[in-house]
Design an enzyme around this catalytic site. Sequence first.
Site, PDB file in Angstrom:
ATOM      1  N   CYS A   2     -10.250 -10.017  10.234  1.00 26.85           N
ATOM      2  CA  CYS A   2     -10.934 -10.907   9.297  1.00 26.85           C
ATOM      3  C   CYS A   2     -12.430 -10.610   9.333  1.00 26.85           C
ATOM      4  O   CYS A   2     -12.894  -9.827  10.150  1.00 26.85           O
ATOM      5  CB  CYS A   2     -10.704 -12.349   9.703  1.00 26.85           C
ATOM      6  N   LYS A 612      -3.522   4.227  -3.548  1.00 29.43           N
ATOM      7  CA  LYS A 612      -3.263   3.623  -2.236  1.00 29.43           C
ATOM      8  C   LYS A 612      -1.880   3.000  -2.166  1.00 29.43           C
ATOM      9  O   LYS A 612      -1.187   3.101  -1.176  1.00 29.43           O
ATOM     10  CB  LYS A 612      -4.339   2.575  -1.934  1.00 29.43           C
TER      11      LYS A 612
HETATM   12  C1  F6R Z   1      -0.099   9.585   2.787  1.00 28.05           C
HETATM   13  C2  F6R Z   1       0.151   8.301   2.166  1.00 28.05           C
HETATM   14  C3  F6R Z   1       1.408   8.140   1.390  1.00 28.05           C
HETATM   15  C4  F6R Z   1       2.062   6.811   1.782  1.00 28.05           C
HETATM   16  C5  F6R Z   1       3.276   6.548   0.873  1.00 28.05           C
HETATM   17  C6  F6R Z   1       3.987   5.287   1.291  1.00 28.05           C
HETATM   18  O1  F6R Z   1      -1.329   9.593   3.448  1.00 28.05           O
HETATM   19  O2  F6R Z   1      -0.622   7.401   2.269  1.00 28.05           O
HETATM   20  O3  F6R Z   1       2.279   9.189   1.602  1.00 28.05           O
HETATM   21  O4  F6R Z   1       2.439   6.888   3.111  1.00 28.05           O
HETATM   22  O5  F6R Z   1       2.849   6.421  -0.455  1.00 28.05           O
HETATM   23  O6  F6R Z   1       3.148   4.188   1.210  1.00 28.05           O
HETATM   24  P1  F6R Z   1       3.517   2.829   1.900  1.00 28.05           P
HETATM   25  O7  F6R Z   1       3.507   3.033   3.372  1.00 28.05           O
HETATM   26  O8  F6R Z   1       2.463   1.882   1.447  1.00 28.05           O
HETATM   27  O9  F6R Z   1       4.886   2.441   1.423  1.00 28.05           O
END
Ligand code: F6R
Length: 617
Positions: A2, A612
């Site tokens: 936080c 992201k």
């Molecule tokens: C690599 C990266 C992506 C995520 C993938 C899954 O650096 O960030 O390969 O790992 O898009 O994302 P999450 O974990 O948010 O489901």
Amino acid sequence: MCGIVAYTGNMKCKDILINGLKRLEYRGYDSAGIAVISNGTGRNTGLTNPEIVVVKEAGKIRILEDELKNLKIDGNCGIGHTRWATHGEPNKANAHPHLDCSGNIAVIHNGIIENYAELREELKKEGHRFISETDTEVLPHLLEKYNDKDLLSAMQKLLKKIKGSGTIVAISASQPKEIIGARITSPLVIGVSKNGNFLASDIPAVLEYTKNFITINDFETVRLTGDKVEIFDREGKKVKRVPFRVNWDIVSAEKGGYEDFMLKEIFEQPYGVEETMRGRLIDGKLNFDELNLSDKQARRLRKIQIIACGTSYHAALIGKQVIERWAKIPVEVDLSSEYRYRSPLVEEDCLFIAITQSGETIDTLAAIREAKSRGAKIVAVTNVVGSTVARESDSVIYTHAGPEIGVCATKTFTAQIIVMYLIGLYFAWKKGNIGENKFKEIISELKIIPDKIQAILDREDELKKIADKTYKYTCFLFLGRVFGLPAAMEGALKLKEISYIHAEGYAAGEMKHGPIALTDEKTVVVGIMPADTVYEKILSNIQEVKARKATIFCIVTEGDKKTEKTADYVFKIPKTLEELYAILTIIPVQLYSYYIAKNLGRNVDQPRNLAKSVTVE
Ligand code: F6R
């Protein structure tokens, strides 16, 4: 993770707090609030003492800011908080500041109170009333209990009672010009100026008001008034400390002095790993109530299915090996995007684990929905409280890596690996498949993993130099075996996503079945080869590619003398248990990829074509 900001002095504090919170929003953003010692002219949220005005809202700081626009709050002393939930949903009741029963004391907190459940019970029996689900709410009630006209000494008593991490900041309407702060483990700085004094989680929060700062060490307490700063050590003795001056601009300050968020986040890994273990490894025991399984259900478990994408998939591959090895439960791992289309079988007594740092990845969400429709019970492993995956799962294990701004996953990955280790250990113990000595050995080695990660980070220069020598190559092969394989796959993913160079992560033993044809003098081979049972095997694979003129960079364990004879470059990591090398080997690989990308002038925080959280199929 936080964010905290506080001010006392001769200026009105409302805008100072809001501006500070906006600067801290990157640390957490599911809710926010302020408490100001005021004449009671603002919106009093049902307090019996009109002197402290609390305004808090769920959601982004903008919502709190809109709410505050319509309120006249004139006070000169106040505290503000932006929350990244750990205990309790991200709603208004759980947002900080929290109050004691009389509404006379307001508290904000960043961190985790490990013994909050027993403290809460104790305080309830003494008549204290709780209105949120947070661990933090025990703090104002403890201050109320210990407050003998001096909030500082109450804070010092409180520190002896609680177990946990973070920073705590409090105000009391009875001492209307004072701010009391305590640092347990998380950062807290004092900003000093002729117009008043500040407390904040980091320097950028108040950089527009002062450039003069004082650091606070673990277990120190502070008392601020508009013209005085006092610091006390853990024994309560006064400490003298001279302010230092910073010359950062705001943007570089948000990155904590690092060039990019990615580098900052790589360096935050000892913290993220430690926080993810916190409260789960207590006094040599493993606490995993979040799994929501009875002992009987845990013992009956016959299979685990894990799904994930990208980097999270690599954490799943480490999870498979560790759970099978320690708990002796068969584990199947699928890419989320494949799982839903392959007519999967959902068996009885099978636990379904979805790993996703963002909690929003559409492929993982769709796979969860598919498995649910077939009767599976879902455990989510995610870094984002209240995310869609967290809400749609039957239980959630949070990684406590703090918000990750850089698009590519770094600190959330190592936190996920920690959760995999803990799950492996948990089922090994519940099923009686691990002896007490081995169990204790793993736990004590896990406890010192953050220090070993730090020791690698401290030698980043060595990796930078290797990257400087090799960044012009156009083909990279990352090779590993067993626990080194997911690290090799992750290394190749990191490199390709931030540098745009072609890279493959491959099982070293598979080279002779095809990929060795790729190797020539334009290739760099990165060997992930710690001192484990397959070390000799991978050493021969490395010699094979060396004979094909590839440039060789190997990640080995300290004390290794053999690899140097073959490799052009080596980087040595500290010794650990075979299974835990998976987490240590990834750190040099992240830094190496980072420096190659920087040499090529890439934007590592926002690589092209990537987002992201991937919310489209
Ligand atoms: C690599 C990266 C992506 C995520 C993938 C899954 O650096 O960030 O390969 O790992 O898009 O994302 P999450 O974990 O948010 O489901």
